[in-house]
Design an enzyme around this catalytic site. Structure first.
Site, PDB file in Angstrom:
ATOM      1  N   THR A   1      19.273   6.333   5.571  1.00  0.00           N
ATOM      2  CA  THR A   1      19.481   6.408   4.138  1.00  0.00           C
ATOM      3  C   THR A   1      18.830   5.162   3.528  1.00  0.00           C
ATOM      4  O   THR A   1      18.160   4.406   4.234  1.00  0.00           O
ATOM      5  CB  THR A   1      20.989   6.524   3.828  1.00  0.00           C
TER       6      THR A   1
ATOM      7  N   ASN B   1      18.329   1.396   1.980  1.00  0.00           N
ATOM      8  CA  ASN B   1      18.814   0.039   2.244  1.00  0.00           C
ATOM      9  C   ASN B   1      19.212  -0.207   3.692  1.00  0.00           C
ATOM     10  O   ASN B   1      20.122  -0.983   3.967  1.00  0.00           O
ATOM     11  CB  ASN B   1      19.977  -0.328   1.309  1.00  0.00           C
ATOM     12  N   ALA B   2      18.516   0.436   4.611  1.00  0.00           N
ATOM     13  CA  ALA B   2      18.801   0.213   6.032  1.00  0.00           C
ATOM     14  C   ALA B   2      17.759  -0.693   6.693  1.00  0.00           C
ATOM     15  O   ALA B   2      17.887  -1.017   7.864  1.00  0.00           O
ATOM     16  CB  ALA B   2      18.872   1.544   6.769  1.00  0.00           C
ATOM     17  N   GLY B   3      16.721  -1.065   5.957  1.00  0.00           N
ATOM     18  CA  GLY B   3      15.709  -1.954   6.516  1.00  0.00           C
ATOM     19  C   GLY B   3      14.505  -1.252   7.119  1.00  0.00           C
ATOM     20  O   GLY B   3      13.825  -1.807   7.985  1.00  0.00           O
TER      21      GLY B   3
ATOM     22  N   GLU C   1       7.695   5.410   3.795  1.00  0.00           N
ATOM     23  CA  GLU C   1       8.037   6.501   2.870  1.00  0.00           C
ATOM     24  C   GLU C   1       7.588   7.848   3.437  1.00  0.00           C
ATOM     25  O   GLU C   1       7.064   8.717   2.734  1.00  0.00           O
ATOM     26  CB  GLU C   1       7.430   6.258   1.483  1.00  0.00           C
ATOM     27  N   ALA C   2       7.809   8.034   4.735  1.00  0.00           N
ATOM     28  CA  ALA C   2       7.332   9.225   5.443  1.00  0.00           C
ATOM     29  C   ALA C   2       7.996  10.507   4.975  1.00  0.00           C
ATOM     30  O   ALA C   2       7.485  11.598   5.242  1.00  0.00           O
ATOM     31  CB  ALA C   2       7.528   9.050   6.950  1.00  0.00           C
TER      32      ALA C   2
ATOM     33  N   HIS D   1      32.756   9.393   1.112  1.00  0.00           N
ATOM     34  CA  HIS D   1      32.544   8.940  -0.264  1.00  0.00           C
ATOM     35  C   HIS D   1      31.475   9.763  -0.981  1.00  0.00           C
ATOM     36  O   HIS D   1      31.521   9.899  -2.205  1.00  0.00           O
ATOM     37  CB  HIS D   1      32.265   7.438  -0.298  1.00  0.00           C
TER      38      HIS D   1
END
Length: 193
Positions: free
Chosen positions: A10, A12-14, A88-89, A185
């Site tokens: 997802t 913000n995982a680096g 951005e694959a 969530h």
């Protein structure tokens, strides 16, 4: 032996940080890399892979009409390529994923792809769908929800921070537009439970 890799997560995982580190590792050993990113994503400038921690590298752009196999094969006529890295694959087309598999199978060059698995409606992106199906090796990069659980969904937010449930699959944005969350969530915020 060259392989097609897909590192997915997802937001913000680096992913971009990991891509940049991989490219650096090759270049540090005097091996050349070709780095690609989607032309559609210009958050940090066109033709750049940029990490949220502040590191970046120039990159070639792919568009919907780009034939990646032909472009990489042409580049090989000028210099040796030891590895191809694609940021951005998720924005790749089915045909472009197939072209990258040809880079691996015919040109014997490893291809490392980094991208989102699903969109804000928990649906697979086209590029991600075919990378999940065709990659030789899959690796999930993990990040966490605000509750501390593993985040594997992303919420799209409006300017007031409210969840958006409908809209175009592709809308370029960062932390101001998206929030990575766990499944619980995601369901709560989308009114599913």
């Amino acid at each position: 032996m060259a392989k097609l890799y897909f590192y997915y997560s997802t937001m913000n995982a680096g992913k971009s940080t990991t891509l940049l580190q991989s490219s650096y590792n090759y270049r540090e050993r005097d091996m050349s890399t070709l780095v690609y990113t989607a032309a559609i994503d210009d958050r940090f400038g066109v033709g750049k892979v940029t990490s949220r921690i502040g590191i970046s590298q120039d990159a070639f752009l792919f568009r919907s009409e780009t034939n990646l196999f032909d472009e990489i094969n042409e580049h090989l006529k000028k210099e040796k390529v030891h590895c191809v890295l694609v940021d951005e694959a998720q924005f790749l087309s089915k045909q472009q994923v197939y072209q990258l598999s040809d880079v691996v199978d015919k040109l014997k060059i490893p291809v490392l792809c980094y991208g989102l698995r699903t969109d804000f409606q928990a649906e697979l992106f086209e590029g991600s769908k075919y990378l999940l199906a065709w990659a030789d090796q899959l690796e999930e990069l993990k990040t966490i929800c605000y509750c501390g659980r593993k985040a594997n969904f992303v919420l799209r937010l409006n300017d007031q921070g409210e969840v958006i449930k409908e809209g175009a699959q592709i809308q370029i944005g960062g932390n101001d537009s998206y929030l990575s969350v766990c499944r619980l969530h995601y369901k709560e915020k989308c009114g599913q439970i």
